[in-house]
Design an enzyme around this catalytic site. Sequence first.
Site, mmCIF file in Angstrom:
data_model
loop_
_atom_site.group_PDB
_atom_site.id
_atom_site.type_symbol
_atom_site.label_atom_id
_atom_site.label_comp_id
_atom_site.label_asym_id
_atom_site.label_seq_id
_atom_site.Cartn_x
_atom_site.Cartn_y
_atom_site.Cartn_z
ATOM 1 N N LYS A 1 6.454 -1.904 2.104
ATOM 2 C CA LYS A 1 5.242 -1.285 2.669
ATOM 3 C C LYS A 1 4.084 -2.251 2.487
ATOM 4 O O LYS A 1 3.241 -2.122 1.598
ATOM 5 C CB LYS A 1 4.970 0.075 2.011
ATOM 6 N N ARG B 1 8.530 4.138 -4.495
ATOM 7 C CA ARG B 1 8.537 3.199 -3.367
ATOM 8 C C ARG B 1 7.548 2.069 -3.598
ATOM 9 O O ARG B 1 7.828 0.910 -3.293
ATOM 10 C CB ARG B 1 8.208 3.926 -2.058
ATOM 11 N N TYR C 1 0.824 -1.213 0.000
ATOM 12 C CA TYR C 1 0.000 0.000 0.000
ATOM 13 C C TYR C 1 0.848 1.248 0.000
ATOM 14 O O TYR C 1 2.066 1.188 0.156
ATOM 15 C CB TYR C 1 -0.957 -0.012 1.191
ATOM 16 N N LEU D 1 11.029 1.109 7.414
ATOM 17 C CA LEU D 1 10.461 1.559 6.153
ATOM 18 C C LEU D 1 11.092 2.920 5.852
ATOM 19 O O LEU D 1 11.078 3.811 6.712
ATOM 20 C CB LEU D 1 8.943 1.734 6.272
ATOM 21 N N GLU E 1 12.268 2.365 14.415
ATOM 22 C CA GLU E 1 11.347 3.429 14.016
ATOM 23 C C GLU E 1 10.090 3.373 14.873
ATOM 24 O O GLU E 1 9.985 2.562 15.795
ATOM 25 C CB GLU E 1 10.992 3.280 12.526
ATOM 26 N N ARG F 1 -7.487 -20.680 -1.214
ATOM 27 C CA ARG F 1 -6.468 -20.454 -0.198
ATOM 28 C C ARG F 1 -5.296 -21.421 -0.336
ATOM 29 O O ARG F 1 -5.431 -22.624 -0.081
ATOM 30 C CB ARG F 1 -7.064 -20.569 1.214
HETATM 31 N N1 PDD Z 1 2.953 4.995 7.609
HETATM 32 N N2 PDD Z 1 7.683 3.742 9.025
HETATM 33 C C1 PDD Z 1 6.529 3.054 9.075
HETATM 34 C C2 PDD Z 1 6.528 1.716 9.717
HETATM 35 C C3 PDD Z 1 5.354 3.606 8.525
HETATM 36 O O1 PDD Z 1 4.197 2.905 8.559
HETATM 37 C C4 PDD Z 1 5.398 4.909 7.954
HETATM 38 C C5 PDD Z 1 4.186 5.576 7.364
HETATM 39 C C6 PDD Z 1 6.631 5.588 7.934
HETATM 40 C C7 PDD Z 1 6.777 6.952 7.316
HETATM 41 O O2 PDD Z 1 6.680 6.904 5.913
HETATM 42 P P1 PDD Z 1 6.139 8.159 5.084
HETATM 43 O O3 PDD Z 1 7.002 9.334 5.422
HETATM 44 O O4 PDD Z 1 6.275 7.738 3.674
HETATM 45 O O5 PDD Z 1 4.700 8.382 5.508
HETATM 46 C C8 PDD Z 1 7.754 4.959 8.467
HETATM 47 C C9 PDD Z 1 1.769 5.519 6.956
HETATM 48 C C10 PDD Z 1 1.535 6.978 7.183
HETATM 49 C C11 PDD Z 1 0.570 4.650 7.312
HETATM 50 O O6 PDD Z 1 0.766 3.452 7.321
HETATM 51 O O7 PDD Z 1 -0.535 5.160 7.516
#
Ligand code: PDD
Length: 286
Positions: A150, A55, A36, A206, A182, A103
């Site tokens: 992601k 990405r 996503y 990520l 993170e 499945r």
């Molecule tokens: N999440 N690390 C993780 C684990 C994340 O899920 C996200 C963002 C980030 C920051 O990435 P970016 O700057 O591209 O938003 C880092 C999004 C916002 C979400 O899952 O809703």
Amino acid sequence: MDWPQSTCYLNGEWLPLAEAKISVLDRGFIFGDGIYEVVPVYYRKPFRFDNHLARFERSAREIGLANPLDRAGWHALVERLIATCEAAEQFIYWQVTRGVARRDFSFPAGTPPTVFAMTTPFARPSQTQREQGLRAVSRADERWLRCDIKSVSLLGAVLARQFATEHGADEAVQFRDGWLTEGSSSNMWVVRDGTAIGAPRDRLILEGIRYGFVGELCDRIGVPFEVRRLRRDEVEACDELMLTSATREILPIVALDGRPVGDGRPGPVYARLRKAYDDAIEVLRQ
Ligand code: PDD
């Protein structure tokens, strides 16, 4: 539930969000087998969209999923999505799964992916959040070893964020074997002696689109920027702690595990980055 009155995209159709349905055999539902993106929109323009597309292409490649649209196709889809919503500030969410199949853990042959996209009005971080900052709690990073993808398999993130919520905090700061990784859904930034430091862009985090952006902003405003591993004690003794994400932009963390970070108030490096961030968004107004 109380459905947002919005239009979404599902497998080539445009329809009210409340009417969009997928099969119970969708591999996203059964296995979390999908990827996503979340893209913020300011002044009706997607912010750093090509970085998000790059990405997404990478995530697709890493899980062996054919990207259903080329860049022009994603641009057209997102433009149309933005047009369905009146708000100037929105965030776009899209996900692609490996489709609907009997499945079986192995990839199904010849199954078209499920493509879903929606947009939601985006309330930017409030003045209170910007001025008073967030509270965080630390937690062992219990996620898998491919956090660079992601993926919609987000149970690890859900459990980390719930842990924070149950401890009265806004985010969890995760450590793997004593090293900073993170947040549950954000990248973390430490400031020590005026230098902004981020964890290495390896498989354990990520790489946020705001990761590269923070690097650029630091260059622009003359804040030294470093990428290296950070031990837990360095994080605990830092001058400032910040997070970045599409939905939280850049926000200061003023307390970690109930103890103040620095002097317990948003710090000077945050203030400068915040201003540079806002300035970069204002450019989209034209
Ligand atoms: N999440 N690390 C993780 C684990 C994340 O899920 C996200 C963002 C980030 C920051 O990435 P970016 O700057 O591209 O938003 C880092 C999004 C916002 C979400 O899952 O809703």
